[in-house]
Design an enzyme around this catalytic site. Structure first.
Site, PDB file in Angstrom:
ATOM      1  N   LYS A   1       0.875  -1.175   0.000  1.00 19.27           N
ATOM      2  CA  LYS A   1       0.000   0.000   0.000  1.00 19.27           C
ATOM      3  C   LYS A   1       0.903   1.213   0.000  1.00 19.27           C
ATOM      4  CE  LYS A   1      -4.303   1.553   0.345  1.00 19.27           C
ATOM      5  NZ  LYS A   1      -5.476   1.042  -0.379  1.00 19.27           N
TER       6      LYS A   1
ATOM      7  N   SER B   1      -1.396  -1.594  -4.191  1.00 18.30           N
ATOM      8  CA  SER B   1      -2.572  -0.766  -3.966  1.00 18.30           C
ATOM      9  C   SER B   1      -2.093   0.570  -3.426  1.00 18.30           C
ATOM     10  CB  SER B   1      -3.509  -1.460  -2.968  1.00 18.30           C
ATOM     11  OG  SER B   1      -4.692  -0.727  -2.767  1.00 18.30           O
TER      12      SER B   1
END
Length: 363
Positions: A157, A225
């Protein structure tokens, strides 16, 4: 110390009762949880705050049922991917490190790390690639894995650009790669994937002009992500290690395009589960814990020779189209809609396809 991994369904956007139940049942202790990877039901965009709601709910359970201070619980990597388009089901895969040891067979090992802070002007540029690569190497060492071939899944992330961070960069005399926050999501994911590929020896350090452009450069194990929740790369690295103990193994492959369910079965075989030549969902025998994959609309707007129109759709973003479509293909292949399907797959697997990782339970 062995890894225990379980999948729980989110019955509402901030539901963490599945995690609480596993702790209450003694599957693992709250203080043994080391990472969470999940899907939430928001729009998957820059302003998808369902990720923050789920994150807060899961961390609260760990604080309520464990002894770690809030500052320590806040550092546990939780990677939330927004958007459960089509038939996808909101869920989370929870990783815990238990006291179990022993066994000589390769079994699941997990490492995690946080990179140095990534500045907004570094997104899409070699500086971000280098910072991610350094973090991946530390996560690999933390997992006790020495051979990059034993790494099968790297979930990250990273920050994307917002108008606030764009203006911050400009106030310091720097220009950003793009002034479009949604475009920066793809860019952040792709730059991160190149950092993973560099760290694992899949590619050499790319030239600046190749980032976001050269689709021949990709990682086969990256699942990246991005969001507004953090300012550095949060890295969860999963592989196999001899003597790790436990009963789980992971494998990986790639989907060559949106219809390539054989790529899903190849990942499951890579994890060590024997399957017939033409498998069906029932052949998995309840051994599959979860699959994790990235996908994207083919940039040529063709799928096995047929014209596609999702990239031209001004009403529904192509991310929503492809996520729902690939989610249906993979859910049918494994017989479960609670699977991790994420979009914005730049530099993650071949163009129009994406990497697939599968965790299998041999218990």
């Amino acid at each position: 110390m062995a890894i225990e991994v379980r999948k729980v369904v989110l019955e509402s956007v901030n539901d963490a009762s599945g995690l609480a139940a596993l702790i209450d049942q003694g599957v693992f202790a709250a203080d043994e949880v080391i990472a969470v990877v999940g899907k939430t039901e928001g729009n998957g965009g820059v302003n998808d705050f369902t990720r923050l709601l789920a994150d807060g709910a899961f961390r609260k359970v760990l604080m309520d049922k464990g002894s770690r201070p809030a500052s320590e619980v806040a550092q546990i990597p939780m990677v939330w991917s927004g958007g459960t388009d089509g038939i996808l089901c909101p869920h989370a895969t929870v990783f815990a490190r238990t006291q179990e040891t022993g066994g000589s067979e390769p079994r699941l090992a997990v490492g995690f790390a946080m990179s140095e802070r990534i500045l907004p002007e570094e997104i899409g540029r070699p500086a971000m690639v280098a910072k991610v690569a350094e973090g991946v190497r530390r996560a690999m060492a933390e997992a006790g894995i020495t051979d990059p071939a034993d790494v099968h899944y790297v979930q990250t992330k990273t920050p994307l650009l917002t108008m606030e961070t764009i203006n911050d960069a400009r106030s310091r005399g720097h220009e950003v790669w793009t002034d479009q926050p949604l475009e920066s999501m793809n860019l952040s994911n792709g730059t991160t994937a190149l950092g993973i590929a560099v760290a694992l020896g899949e590619i050499p350090m790319p030239a600046a002009e190749a980032i976001g452009k050269d689709t021949s450069l990709y990682s086969s194990v990256a699942s990246c992500s991005s969001g507004v929740e953090l300012d550095r790369a949060q890295i969860v690295l999963v592989g196999n290690k001899a003597g790790a103990g436990g009963r789980y193994r992971i494998g990986h492959s790639v989907m060559r395009d949106a219809l390539d369910f054989d790529g899903v079965y190849a990942a499951i075989r890579s994890a060590g589960l024997d399957l017939p030549e033409r498998p069906r969902a029932e052949d998995l025998g309840g051994h599959l814990v979860n699959v994790f994959l990235k996908c994207e609309a083919d940039p040529t707007s063709r799928l096995r020779g047929r014209r596609q129109v999702s990239l031209d759709d001004s009403d529904v973003h192509h991310h929503r189209h492809i996520k729902g479509a690939v989610g249906g293909v993979v859910a049918a292949a494994v017989g479960d809609a609670a699977i991790f399907v994420s979009v914005a797959a730049m530099h993650q697997g071949p163009a129009g396809g994406g990497p697939v990782a599968a965790i299998v339970d041999f218990g």
